[in-house]
Design an enzyme around this catalytic site. Structure first.
Site, PDB file in Angstrom:
ATOM      1  N   ASP A 342     108.747  79.051  36.290  1.00 46.57           N
ATOM      2  CA  ASP A 342     109.552  78.000  35.687  1.00 46.57           C
ATOM      3  C   ASP A 342     110.978  78.184  36.214  1.00 46.57           C
ATOM      4  OD1 ASP A 342     110.293  75.907  34.036  1.00 46.57           O
ATOM      5  OD2 ASP A 342     110.606  77.194  32.309  1.00 46.57           O
ATOM      6  N   ASP A 533     108.674  80.837  29.793  1.00 48.03           N
ATOM      7  CA  ASP A 533     109.111  81.254  28.461  1.00 48.03           C
ATOM      8  C   ASP A 533     107.945  81.522  27.520  1.00 48.03           C
ATOM      9  OD1 ASP A 533     108.170  78.768  27.765  1.00 48.03           O
ATOM     10  OD2 ASP A 533     110.131  77.900  27.389  1.00 48.03           O
ATOM     11  N   ASP A 537     105.317  76.473  28.048  1.00 48.57           N
ATOM     12  CA  ASP A 537     104.377  76.548  29.156  1.00 48.57           C
ATOM     13  C   ASP A 537     103.093  77.283  28.777  1.00 48.57           C
ATOM     14  OD1 ASP A 537     106.042  75.224  31.087  1.00 48.57           O
ATOM     15  OD2 ASP A 537     107.274  77.032  31.113  1.00 48.57           O
TER      16      ASP A 537
END
Length: 639
Positions: A342, A533, A537
Site C-alpha cells: 500500500d 495497514d 486492506d
C-alpha cells in the site's frame, strides 16, 4: 512425535520452564548422583585396574541406572501401555536394558546417563528460549502510581481502571496504555519497536505500556485495563506463535513417526539376519551391534533443535520490532518473490498537511469547517489532516447520516447541507461536475460538493518515509519484485513509485480491485507478501501468502489481521523479516543435515561392528548439543 521438552513437561511432572536454576539442580540430583557413581566406577576400572565382581558390579551399576533412568523407563512403560512403542523413550529403554542383559553394565548406565543429561540440556535450552522471548516483551512494571481522591497511591497495574490518571516519573516505564494529559513528553520506545530514537508525544496522543518516560513527570489517563494493553496483546501473540508449527517442524514430526519404527526393524535385522549368512555367527556380538544401532538412531537432536531454531527466529524478530504470529510464517517469507505494498502509511509517513484550499462561491473558513465536520467521522490520515487544519472551527456544527463509500470518500449531512468529500470518482459517481484540471494535480486532492454542487477542493501532501528508498533497493537486490497498489489517484502513485524505483504501481483502486491485482499475481505463480495497514486492506492481507502490517502499536485490528506485524512502521523491516526467515531456515537445515549425516555414519559403523555403545551415545548426545548450540545462536545474531 512430541518434542522431548513437551513430553517431559506433560508426563514426567518435571519443573516448569520458569523454574529457577538452583531448583533445577535440586530436581536433577538423582541424575547427578548417578553420573558421580559412573565416573567413580570407570575411574577405578581404567585408572586403577580395580573392577567389581558380579553381583556387586550389577548392584552398583543397577542403582546408578535406576537413578539416571527411572523417569525415562517409567515414561516408556506408560507409552507402551498405550501401544505407543515407537518413540525415543522406549528406544533408549530397550537399548540400555539390552546392554545389561549381555553384561555391558557400564555402557548401559553410560547410555542412560548421557541420554538424560542431553535431555536436561535440551529442556533447559527450550525453556531458556521461551523465557527469553517472554522477557523480551514482558517489560510491564509491577506497580504504578495513580491519583485517587487527590492522593498519589502506588498500586498493582491490574487494579487500575480505565479513566484513572497515573503519574509516571522520568526514567520510569509506563505500566498501562493511556492518553497523555501533560503538554508534551518524550519516550523511549525501543523495547516495543526496536527503535532507539526518542518518540515525542503531545497532549491527547496515545502512550503505550512498556515505553520509558525520558525527561519529566507526566500524567497519563488510562484507556485500557492491564490485560488489554497493546503490550499484553503482543506478548500473548508472540508466546502463541511458538505453537504454530512450520512446515519443516511438521515434516520432522511426521518423519520421526515413520523413522523410529523403521529403525527398530533395521536393528532387529542387524541382530537376526546375519544368522543366515555369517558362518561364525555369535548372537551376543550381533545383539550388541543392534543396541548400538538403537542408541544412535534416537531422533532427539532433530525433534528438539528444530523447534528451538524457530523459537530463536521469533525471538530475534521480536528484538528487531517484528512480530511473527507463528513459526510457519518464518518459512513463508523465505519463499516471497513479490512484495505488494500500500502507499499511505506504508511507504509514506501518512502524516498529511493541507497545502492549499480552493473554494467556489464559499468562504474558506466556512468551507473548511464543513469539510472537517464530515471528515472528523473518519480515521483516515487524510481526514485527520483536514481536521487538524480546521482547528476548533467545526466542533459546533451538527453532523448526521455519515457514511463511508469505499475507495471514494465520505457522504453526510452537515448543518442541513448534503456534503460529499473524497476523490474525483466520488463526484463523478454522483454526476456532479468538477474542474477537469483536478485530474492533473499530482498531490492528493479532496474534492467537495455541497448540495450536489462542486464547492471547492483541498490539496494535501504526504511525505515519503526516510528508509523507503533503501527498502525498495534492498528488495531488488534480493531479486524481489515490487508492486504498489493504492486507492490514491494514479498521478500521485506514479510519482511516488518513480521516486522509490518501484517496478509497477497502480492507483485509483477500490479494495476489490486490489484483490484482483494480487490474485492475478498469484495466478502467475508468484509468492506474495502484502504490506499495508491490515484493516482497510484485510481482503488482500487474507489473500497474500504473508500479510504484513505496519505500525502494530497503532491498531488493534492490525494485530488481529496480519501474519507479521512491523511495530515501528519502517519499510526496511520488511527486508529484516525476510532475512530473519532465511537465517532461521538456514540454521534449521544445518541441524537437520548435521544430525542425519552423523547418525547415518555411526549407524553404518555400528552395524559393521566398528562403533561401540560409547561412541554411539557420545555421537548422539554430541550431535544434539551441537544442534542446540547452533539453534540458540540465532537469538544473538544481527540483521
Amino acid at each position: 512425535m512430541e518434542t522431548t521438552a513437551t513430553v517431559k513437561q506433560n508426563e514426567k511432572t518435571k519443573a516448569p520452564a520458569t523454574t529457577a536454576p538452583e531448583s533445577v539442580w535440586r530436581t536433577h540430583g538423582a541424575l547427578l548422583l548417578a553420573t558421580f557413581v559412573l565416573l567413580v566406577m570407570l575411574t577405578l576400572e581404567f585408572a586403577f585396574n580395580i573392577k567389581s565382581l558380579f553381583p556387586l558390579d550389577l548392584a552398583i551399576y543397577g542403582m546408578a541406572y535406576c537413578l539416571a533412568g527411572y523417569s525415562v523407563v517409567a515414561l516408556a512403560f506408560r507409552k507402551a501401555m498405550r501401544l505407543d512403542f515407537f518413540n525415543e523413550f522406549v528406544l533408549m529403554t530397550v537399548a540400555t536394558v539390552g546392554a545389561f542383559a549381555i553384561g555391558a553394565y557400564s555402557e548401559g548406565v553410560a547410555v542412560m546417563v548421557f541420554y538424560s543429561i542431553g535431555e536436561w540440556f535440551q529442556d533447559a535450552a527450550v525453556g531458556s528460549a521461551k523465557r527469553s522471548i517472554k522477557a523480551l516483551l514482558d517489560i510491564r512494571p509491577g506497580e504504578v502510581t495513580v491519583q485517587r481522591h487527590g492522593v498519589a497511591t502506588v498500586v498493582d497495574p491490574k487494579d487500575v481502571n480505565p479513566g484513572e490518571s497515573m503519574v509516571v516519573k522520568a526514567g520510569e516505564k509506563v505500566a498501562l496504555d493511556g492518553e497523555l494529559q501533560s503538554t508534551k513528553a518524550s519516550f523511549n520506545t525501543a523495547a516495543l519497536t526496536g527503535e532507539s530514537r526518542p518518540d515525542t508525544k503531545t497532549k491527547g496522543e496515545l502512550v503505550f505500556a512498556g515505553m520509558i518516560n525520558l525527561d519529566q513527570v507526566v500524567e497519563i489517563k488510562v484507556t485500557a485495563p492491564y490485560e488489554d494493553s497493546k503490550l499484553s496483546k503482543i506478548l500473548h501473540m508472540v508466546q502463541s506463535a511458538t505453537a504454530r508449527k512450520s512446515q519443516t517442524q511438521l515434516f520432522i514430526s511426521t518423519f520421526a513417526k515413520v523413522y523410529t519404527p523403521i529403525v527398530f526393524a533395521l536393528a532387529l535385522c542387524v541382530c537376526v539376519v546375519p544368522y543366515f549368512f555369517v558362518h561364525d555367527y555369535v548372537f551376543q556380538e550381533w545383539f550388541y551391534r543392534a543396541l548400538v544401532f538403537l542408541v544412535i538412531s534416537c531422533p532427539c537432536a532433530l525433534v528438539v533443535s528444530i523447534p528451538l531454531g524457530y523459537f530463536g527466529g521469533i525471538g530475534l524478530a521480536s528484538r528487531n520490532g517484528i512480530l511473527f504470529k507463528g513459526s510457519n510464517y518464518l518459512d513463508v517469507v523465505t519463499r516471497i518473490d513479490t512484495v505488494v505494498m500500500d502507499k499511505t502509511g506504508t511507504l509514506t509517513k501518512g502524516v498529511f498537511n493541507v497545502q492549499e484550499v480552493v473554494t467556489n462561491d464559499f468562504d474558506k473558513e466556512q468551507f473548511v469547517a464543513l469539510v472537517a465536520a464530515l471528515e472528523n467521522q473518519s480515521t483516515h490520515p487524510i481526514a485527520k489532516a483536514v481536521v487538524a487544519h480546521a482547528g476548533d472551527s467545526f466542533k459546533t456544527l451538527a453532523v448526521k447520516d455519515v457514511s463511508e463509500i469505499a475507495g471514494h470518500g465520505l457522504a453526510g449531512v452537515v448543518e442541513g447541507k448534503n456534503v460529499l468529500a473524497g476523490n474525483v470518482k466520488l463526484l463523478a459517481k454522483h454526476n456532479i461536475a468538477y474542474p477537469a484540471a483536478l485530474t492533473e494535480v499530482v498531490d492528493t486532492v479532496v474534492v467537495v460538493s455541497v448540495n450536489e454542487k462542486y464547492a471547492g477542493h483541498l490539496i494535501i501532501a504526504d511525505e515519503i518515509k526516510d528508509d523507503a528508498r533503501q527498502a525498495i533497493a534492498s528488495m531488488h537486490a534480493l531479486n524481489i519484485a515490487t508492486v504498489m497498489l493504492s486507492g490514491d489517484k494514479q498521478s500521485v502513485v506514479t510519482s511516488v513509485a518513480g521516486t522509490l524505483g518501484i517496478d509497477n504501481a497502480y492507483g485509483d483502486l477500490l479494495p476489490e480491485e486490489k484483490v484482483k491485482h494480487v490474485q492475478a499475481l498469484k495466478d502467475k505463480g508468484k509468492h506474495i507478501a502484502f504490506v499495508g495497514d491490515g484493516v482497510n486492506d484485510a481482503p488482500v492481507v487474507a489473500l497474500a501468502d504473508a500479510g504484513i502490517a505496519m505500525g502494530g502499536l497503532g491498531s488493534d485490528a492490525t494485530i488481529e489481521t496480519a501474519d507479521i506485524v512491523i511495530q515501528n512502521d519502517q519499510p526496511s523491516k520488511i527486508i529484516a523479516a525476510i532475512k530473519i526467515g532465511k537465517l532461521t531456515r538456514h540454521i534449521v537445515w544445518q541441524n537437520i543435515s548435521m544430525a542425519l549425516t552423523v547418525k547415518v555414519l555411526v549407524l553404518l559403523l555400528g552395524a559393521g561392528g566398528v562403533a561401540t555403545l560409547w561412541e554411539a551415545v557420545i555421537a548422539d548426545v554430541g550431535v544434539a548439543l551441537l544442534a542446540i548450540l547452533n539453534a540458540v545462536r540465532i537469538q544473538r545474531m544481527k540483521v
